[in-house]
Design a protein around this motif. Structure first.
Motif, PDB file in Angstrom:
ATOM      1  N   SER B  47       0.825  -1.204   0.000  1.00 14.86           N
ATOM      2  CA  SER B  47       0.000   0.000   0.000  1.00 14.86           C
ATOM      3  C   SER B  47       0.860   1.255   0.000  1.00 14.86           C
ATOM      4  O   SER B  47       0.367   2.344   0.123  1.00 14.86           O
ATOM      5  CB  SER B  47      -0.922  -0.007   1.212  1.00 14.86           C
ATOM      6  OG  SER B  47      -0.146  -0.049   2.387  1.00 14.86           O
ATOM      7  N   GLN B 153     -11.230  -1.339   0.141  1.00 19.15           N
ATOM      8  CA  GLN B 153     -12.200  -2.425   0.309  1.00 19.15           C
ATOM      9  C   GLN B 153     -11.629  -3.439   1.301  1.00 19.15           C
ATOM     10  O   GLN B 153     -10.498  -3.881   1.145  1.00 19.15           O
ATOM     11  CB  GLN B 153     -12.477  -3.101  -1.032  1.00 19.15           C
ATOM     12  CG  GLN B 153     -13.328  -2.223  -1.929  1.00 19.15           C
ATOM     13  CD  GLN B 153     -13.508  -2.796  -3.318  1.00 19.15           C
ATOM     14  OE1 GLN B 153     -13.104  -3.902  -3.605  1.00 19.15           O
ATOM     15  NE2 GLN B 153     -14.127  -2.009  -4.190  1.00 19.15           N
ATOM     16  N   ALA B 171     -15.663   2.454  -0.619  1.00 20.36           N
ATOM     17  CA  ALA B 171     -14.494   1.585  -0.527  1.00 20.36           C
ATOM     18  C   ALA B 171     -13.918   1.330  -1.908  1.00 20.36           C
ATOM     19  O   ALA B 171     -14.606   0.820  -2.789  1.00 20.36           O
ATOM     20  CB  ALA B 171     -14.881   0.270   0.140  1.00 20.36           C
ATOM     21  N   LEU B 172     -12.659   1.694  -2.110  1.00 26.17           N
ATOM     22  CA  LEU B 172     -11.998   1.510  -3.405  1.00 26.17           C
ATOM     23  C   LEU B 172     -11.030   0.334  -3.334  1.00 26.17           C
ATOM     24  O   LEU B 172     -10.658  -0.095  -2.248  1.00 26.17           O
ATOM     25  CB  LEU B 172     -11.292   2.804  -3.794  1.00 26.17           C
ATOM     26  CG  LEU B 172     -12.365   3.818  -4.190  1.00 26.17           C
ATOM     27  CD1 LEU B 172     -12.211   5.090  -3.451  1.00 26.17           C
ATOM     28  CD2 LEU B 172     -12.413   4.013  -5.672  1.00 26.17           C
ATOM     29  N   PRO B 173     -10.618  -0.206  -4.509  1.00 32.52           N
ATOM     30  CA  PRO B 173      -9.821  -1.434  -4.488  1.00 32.52           C
ATOM     31  C   PRO B 173      -8.549  -1.329  -3.647  1.00 32.52           C
ATOM     32  O   PRO B 173      -8.149  -2.295  -3.031  1.00 32.52           O
ATOM     33  CB  PRO B 173      -9.479  -1.671  -5.950  1.00 32.52           C
ATOM     34  CG  PRO B 173     -10.555  -1.002  -6.702  1.00 32.52           C
ATOM     35  CD  PRO B 173     -10.943   0.184  -5.888  1.00 32.52           C
ATOM     36  N   SER B 174      -7.859  -0.204  -3.640  1.00 40.48           N
ATOM     37  CA  SER B 174      -6.681  -0.105  -2.786  1.00 40.48           C
ATOM     38  C   SER B 174      -6.419   1.348  -2.440  1.00 40.48           C
ATOM     39  O   SER B 174      -7.109   2.253  -2.890  1.00 40.48           O
ATOM     40  CB  SER B 174      -5.472  -0.741  -3.463  1.00 40.48           C
ATOM     41  OG  SER B 174      -5.203  -0.073  -4.658  1.00 40.48           O
ATOM     42  N   PRO B 176      -3.994   3.674  -3.188  1.00 31.88           N
ATOM     43  CA  PRO B 176      -3.759   4.741  -4.165  1.00 31.88           C
ATOM     44  C   PRO B 176      -5.035   5.236  -4.832  1.00 31.88           C
ATOM     45  O   PRO B 176      -5.202   6.442  -5.046  1.00 31.88           O
ATOM     46  CB  PRO B 176      -2.812   4.103  -5.185  1.00 31.88           C
ATOM     47  CG  PRO B 176      -2.590   2.714  -4.770  1.00 31.88           C
ATOM     48  CD  PRO B 176      -3.123   2.511  -3.414  1.00 31.88           C
ATOM     49  N   GLU B 177      -5.952   4.315  -5.151  1.00 31.40           N
ATOM     50  CA  GLU B 177      -7.211   4.744  -5.767  1.00 31.40           C
ATOM     51  C   GLU B 177      -8.005   5.613  -4.807  1.00 31.40           C
ATOM     52  O   GLU B 177      -8.600   6.617  -5.198  1.00 31.40           O
ATOM     53  CB  GLU B 177      -8.070   3.550  -6.180  1.00 31.40           C
ATOM     54  CG  GLU B 177      -7.634   2.874  -7.468  1.00 31.40           C
ATOM     55  CD  GLU B 177      -6.810   1.647  -7.207  1.00 31.40           C
ATOM     56  OE1 GLU B 177      -6.611   1.313  -6.018  1.00 31.40           O
ATOM     57  OE2 GLU B 177      -6.352   1.016  -8.181  1.00 31.40           O
ATOM     58  N   LEU B 180      -6.498   9.049  -4.719  1.00 36.35           N
ATOM     59  CA  LEU B 180      -6.809   9.791  -5.946  1.00 36.35           C
ATOM     60  C   LEU B 180      -8.258  10.243  -5.936  1.00 36.35           C
ATOM     61  O   LEU B 180      -8.585  11.335  -6.401  1.00 36.35           O
ATOM     62  CB  LEU B 180      -6.540   8.920  -7.174  1.00 36.35           C
ATOM     63  CG  LEU B 180      -5.082   8.860  -7.611  1.00 36.35           C
ATOM     64  CD1 LEU B 180      -4.888   7.738  -8.608  1.00 36.35           C
ATOM     65  CD2 LEU B 180      -4.667  10.179  -8.226  1.00 36.35           C
ATOM     66  N   ALA B 181      -9.130   9.403  -5.396  1.00 37.29           N
ATOM     67  CA  ALA B 181     -10.538   9.778  -5.321  1.00 37.29           C
ATOM     68  C   ALA B 181     -10.715  10.988  -4.402  1.00 37.29           C
ATOM     69  O   ALA B 181     -11.534  11.865  -4.662  1.00 37.29           O
ATOM     70  CB  ALA B 181     -11.374   8.606  -4.825  1.00 37.29           C
ATOM     71  N   LEU B 182      -9.907  11.040  -3.356  1.00 39.52           N
ATOM     72  CA  LEU B 182      -9.952  12.202  -2.458  1.00 39.52           C
ATOM     73  C   LEU B 182      -9.524  13.455  -3.221  1.00 39.52           C
ATOM     74  O   LEU B 182     -10.181  14.504  -3.148  1.00 39.52           O
ATOM     75  CB  LEU B 182      -9.024  11.974  -1.264  1.00 39.52           C
ATOM     76  CG  LEU B 182      -8.776  13.185  -0.366  1.00 39.52           C
ATOM     77  CD1 LEU B 182     -10.030  13.511   0.422  1.00 39.52           C
ATOM     78  CD2 LEU B 182      -7.612  12.948   0.578  1.00 39.52           C
ATOM     79  N   GLN B 183      -8.440  13.332  -4.009  1.00 36.35           N
ATOM     80  CA  GLN B 183      -7.968  14.498  -4.757  1.00 36.35           C
ATOM     81  C   GLN B 183      -8.962  14.913  -5.822  1.00 36.35           C
ATOM     82  O   GLN B 183      -9.052  16.082  -6.171  1.00 36.35           O
ATOM     83  CB  GLN B 183      -6.614  14.197  -5.389  1.00 36.35           C
ATOM     84  CG  GLN B 183      -5.486  14.206  -4.375  1.00 36.35           C
ATOM     85  CD  GLN B 183      -4.144  13.945  -5.012  1.00 36.35           C
ATOM     86  OE1 GLN B 183      -4.015  13.062  -5.851  1.00 36.35           O
ATOM     87  NE2 GLN B 183      -3.137  14.695  -4.606  1.00 36.35           N
ATOM     88  N   GLY B 184      -9.703  13.931  -6.347  1.00 39.37           N
ATOM     89  CA  GLY B 184     -10.711  14.251  -7.351  1.00 39.37           C
ATOM     90  C   GLY B 184     -11.981  14.818  -6.734  1.00 39.37           C
ATOM     91  O   GLY B 184     -12.882  15.231  -7.453  1.00 39.37           O
ATOM     92  N   ASN B 186     -14.145  13.139  -4.730  1.00 40.11           N
ATOM     93  CA  ASN B 186     -15.244  12.205  -4.562  1.00 40.11           C
ATOM     94  C   ASN B 186     -15.519  11.852  -3.111  1.00 40.11           C
ATOM     95  O   ASN B 186     -16.486  11.195  -2.805  1.00 40.11           O
ATOM     96  CB  ASN B 186     -14.990  10.935  -5.364  1.00 40.11           C
ATOM     97  CG  ASN B 186     -15.381  11.136  -6.802  1.00 40.11           C
ATOM     98  OD1 ASN B 186     -16.552  11.286  -7.107  1.00 40.11           O
ATOM     99  ND2 ASN B 186     -14.407  11.211  -7.681  1.00 40.11           N
TER     100      ASN B 186
END
Lengths: 260, 278, 248
Positions: B47, B153, B171-174, B176-177, B180-184, B186
């Protein structure tokens, strides 16, 4: 519409198509040159990403081989005159053609054991092999449908003619019907091949070390936003460079067979 | 619709075959197998630094978790094999027997202890930290009520976030995703093991200049333990001794420092306690 | 109350044949799982019209004969057909979404949710496949039929409206139904970006428990049923619209 009027745009379209083919790699290249620190970072990761993409290709090839062997058999069995044979096969094809590839990959990964015991020996059963099976199952269901469709598209009179020439049913299938089916089923088979190849990316979600997974590993280690974007572009470019030629070839074959 | 009935029957049939094959897999006691094969198979998570990541130069795995795994294998006198796991698949991999044990950022929780066994001596203590935008105005965990929060997840922070703080968990697969979702935009916060996100913010100040870890406490701080399949007492005892030795010799503390773990208080205390008892 | 008893009955019955649905008796896990079914159905119901509308639009662009209209659409169609949908989804959600956030001046102003990105990526992907099917259908309309229509005084638009589109639609219907079945299956990629459809919900449950087989049976059955219904409706429409004298 006559051919003379069509000629110039077709040439232009050709040019557009080929430049489109190279657009993604070009973006990556230009970006890497414009920002050398990014380019160097990417270069470091190329071997790792390449080993991931090899895995995609291996999984796709094996899944299609297995799926084609089983699927052809099942396609023939779908037309068997015995209900006891036909019904289970039809049910298999129905269920697994309708099942999401991702769900089947999850199922094979988490349900199959990690090793199997054959005559007292422990044989490892690695994840990527499970992914092969997870994709071979829907592939076989599709190939069965393609085979059945192709066999049914051959006029019944040919069977009768073969019988008249003294062929048994099996011989007729082997020497007369199947060769014709092969030609008819090649374009849909190639479409399936492209679709299964793209399906291999789903294996990343169960932790198989393939390209998308490798790209995530890389972006985790590098921890740069721009690198993450380029990593995804590389993944897209790799799949595109592999699948686009296949789909072009498929369309050309389709055109030729339709014209024939 | 007869075809539907058929479909039902075959899928049930197919899956029952799967499950039959799965039960066959449970092998003999793990410790015997480790010794028999001469290898310890450890599930590790990548991670990011400091716990686990790939080194681009050598393409080898590095990090705190990997160092511990190496030391354990050395102590047992076998060679180490690592398997990369992700939060959604790590428990399955352990249950299937694909890995002998997990050193995968998994803290002790009561629910986990119901399905798995663990090595009682912890190798670290960790809790969840929330990365949020500096201008979000979020001050504490309770402020997350009704707001979207990103996790991995299979993360153990899911349940407390939903049940105690009423957050809407995505919950995202790992990891880094999730980040990135936070930066986007979401989610308003990404909740992960404190040390990883802490180090990330420290090492990449440019990418993360608008973000901070403002909450005063960590979410469910608990012991990071090594997880095993249920009922493997021999392995458990052997590993517990190894972990104690690593604490006492100061090796764990050394690993933590070389991998730049931000908070080594727990490890220092353990080292003192365990080396004194000798 | 009745609902409680029913689910208890279900749990105890299934546990007798070795399946584990115990989580149905617990709080948030059973809620997530039930919502998962609803979300998948909602996604399908929304995606079918979205994909059809954009499919028609794309087909119109592709067959317009104007290069500035057809070439961008052609480029998109090739890109979406030849790259994995999962990668497109991750790219859109993680990269494009960040760009959008920067454009609107910060993530807090970005109204786009994971749900939106699944609808956009899967919807446009299937739309591209529809467009190819419809384009093939339009090209399959016999030239003599169009000549005949022109001969009896139809305008170019009337030919399109009354001859080409109806015939092309019928010819492409089997392919469209096939695409719709793919659409249903593709909704599962949503789990990668935390859209709470049924596979996501199941992952949430099976990572905390050990009941993959039980959940898989439910998911496979669910998708078999949805797709059977889609295929039946497709067949029904096909029969309704069949041109007398064509096919069997």
């Amino acid at each position: 519409m006559n051919t003379v009027a069509l000629a110039p745009p077709r040439k232009r379209r050709h040019l557009l198509r080929n430049s489109g083919f190279l657009a993604l790699p070009l973006i990556i290249l230009v970006w890497s040159v414009a920002d050398p620190s990014l380019g160097r970072e990417l270069l470091d990761w190329v071997p790792y990403l390449a080993s991931g993409f090899m895995m995609n290709i291996v999984i796709a090839l094996l899944a299609m081989t297995l799926g084609t062997l089983v699927g052809t058999l099942f396609g023939i069995l779908e037309l068997a005159p015995y209900r006891l044979v036909r019904y289970p096969v039809v049910a298999y094809v129905q269920v697994f053609r309708n099942a999401p590839h991702l769900v089947l990959i999850f199922a094979t990964t988490y349900i199959f054991p990690f090793e199997i015991v054959v005559a007292g020996h422990y044989l490892p059963f690695p994840d990527w092999v499970k992914a092969v099976i997870g994709l071979a199952i829907p592939a076989s269901a599709y190939v069965a449908e393609i085979t059945r469709g192709a066999i049914q598209s051959i006029p019944t009179t040919q069977w009768e003619a073969a019988k008249g020439l003294g062929f048994s049913q099996g011989q007729a299938l082997r020497w007369i019907i199947l060769p014709q089916c092969l030609r008819r089923s090649l374009p849909p088979w190639m479409n399936l091949f492209a679709s299964i190849t793209m399906g291999t990316a789903l294996a990343s979600l169960v932790g198989v070390h393939e390209l998308l997974h490798a790209a995530t590993d890389a972006s985790t280690a590098v921890r740069r936003l721009d690198f993450t974007i380029v990593a995804y572009l590389v993944v897209m470019a790799a799949f595109f460079m592999l699948c686009y030629p296949i789909s072009r070839l498929t369309r050309r074959l389709e055109g030729r067979f339709n014209a024939a | 619709m007869p075809s539907m009935k058929l479909a039902t029957m075959t899928s049930a049939f197919a899956l029952s075959i799967f499950s039959l094959m799965a039960t066959q897999a449970s092998a003999d006691a793990t410790l015997d197998r480790i010794k028999g094969r001469g290898a310890l198979t450890v599930g590790v998570i990548l991670s990011g630094a400091p716990f686990g990541y790939i080194d681009p130069k050598t393409q080898e795995q590095k990090g705190f978790n990997i160092d511990i795994a190496k030391a354990l294998a050395e102590d047992l006198g076998v060679k180490l094999e690592t398997v990369t796991v992700t939060p959604p698949n790590r428990v399955q991999f352990l249950q299937q027997g694909k890995v002998d044990l997990l050193i995968a950022n998994m803290q002790y929780t009561e629910d986990r202890a119901k399905v798995l066994d663990y090595v009682p001596t912890a190798y670290d203590r960790a809790g969840g930290a929330a990365v949020v935008r500096k201008d979000s105005g979020l001050k504490d965990w309770a402020d997350l009520k009704g707001k979207p929060v990103c996790v991995s997840q299979g993360s153990n922070y899911t349940q407390p976030l939903i049940e105690e703080y009423g957050a809407v968990v995505k919950a995202l697969p790992s990891q880094p995703e999730s980040l990135l979702a936070l930066q986007g935009g979401n989610c308003v916060a990404a909740v992960h093991v404190g040390a990883t996100v802490g180090l990330l913010l420290e090492d990449r100040p440019e990418d993360w200049k608008d973000y901070a870890i403002p909450f005063p406490t960590e979410l469910i701080p608990s012991d990071s333990v090594i997880w095993l399949r249920k009922g493997e007492k021999d392995t458990q005892t052997a590993l517990d001794n190894s972990v104690k030795k690593l604490h006492a010799s100061g090796k764990l503390l050394e690993f933590a420092k070389s991998n730049r773990l931000l908070n080594t208080k727990f490890l220092e205390e353990q080292q003192k306690a365990l080396s004194a008892s000798k | 109350m009745q609902d409680m008893n029913l689910s208890d009955l279900f749990v105890s019955l299934t546990s007798r044949i070795g399946l584990n649905y115990e989580f149905l008796a617990t709080g948030y896990e059973s809620q997530i799982w039930r919502d998962g079914f609803v979300t998948t159905l909602y996604l399908v119901a929304l995606l079918i019209p979205v994909s059809l509308i954009f499919g028609l639009l794309f087909a119109a662009c592709l067959t317009s004969g104007k290069l500035w209209l057809s070439s961008p659409v052609r480029g998109f169609v090739e890109l979406t057909r030849n790259t994995p949908t999962l990668v497109q989804l991750m790219f859109s959600f993680l990269v494009l979404n960040t760009f959008v956030s920067n454009l609107v001046g910060g993530a807090q102003n970005n109204p786009l949710t994971p749900f939106f990105w699944v609808v956009a990526v899967v919807g446009l992907h299937i739309a591209a496949l529809h467009a190819e099917a419809i384009r093939a259908g339009i090209e399959a309309v016999p030239a003599s039929t169009i000549e005949a229509a022109r001969g009896i005084g139809f305008s170019q638009f009337q030919i399109l409206r009354y001859v080409e589109v109806p015939l092309a639609f019928r010819a492409s219907l089997p392919a469209i139904v096939n695409n719709l079945i793919n659409l249903v299956k593709l909704t599962t990629v949503g789990n990668a970006i935390a859209v709470s459809e049924i596979t996501y919900a199941s992952i949430m449950v099976w990572t905390q428990r050990d009941n993959v087989v039980s959940l898989m049976i439910a998911i496979l059955l669910f998708f078999s049923i949805i797709n059977l219904i889609v295929a039946r409706i497709g067949l029904w429409v096909e029969r309704k619209l069949a041109v007398p004298g064509y096919g069997i």
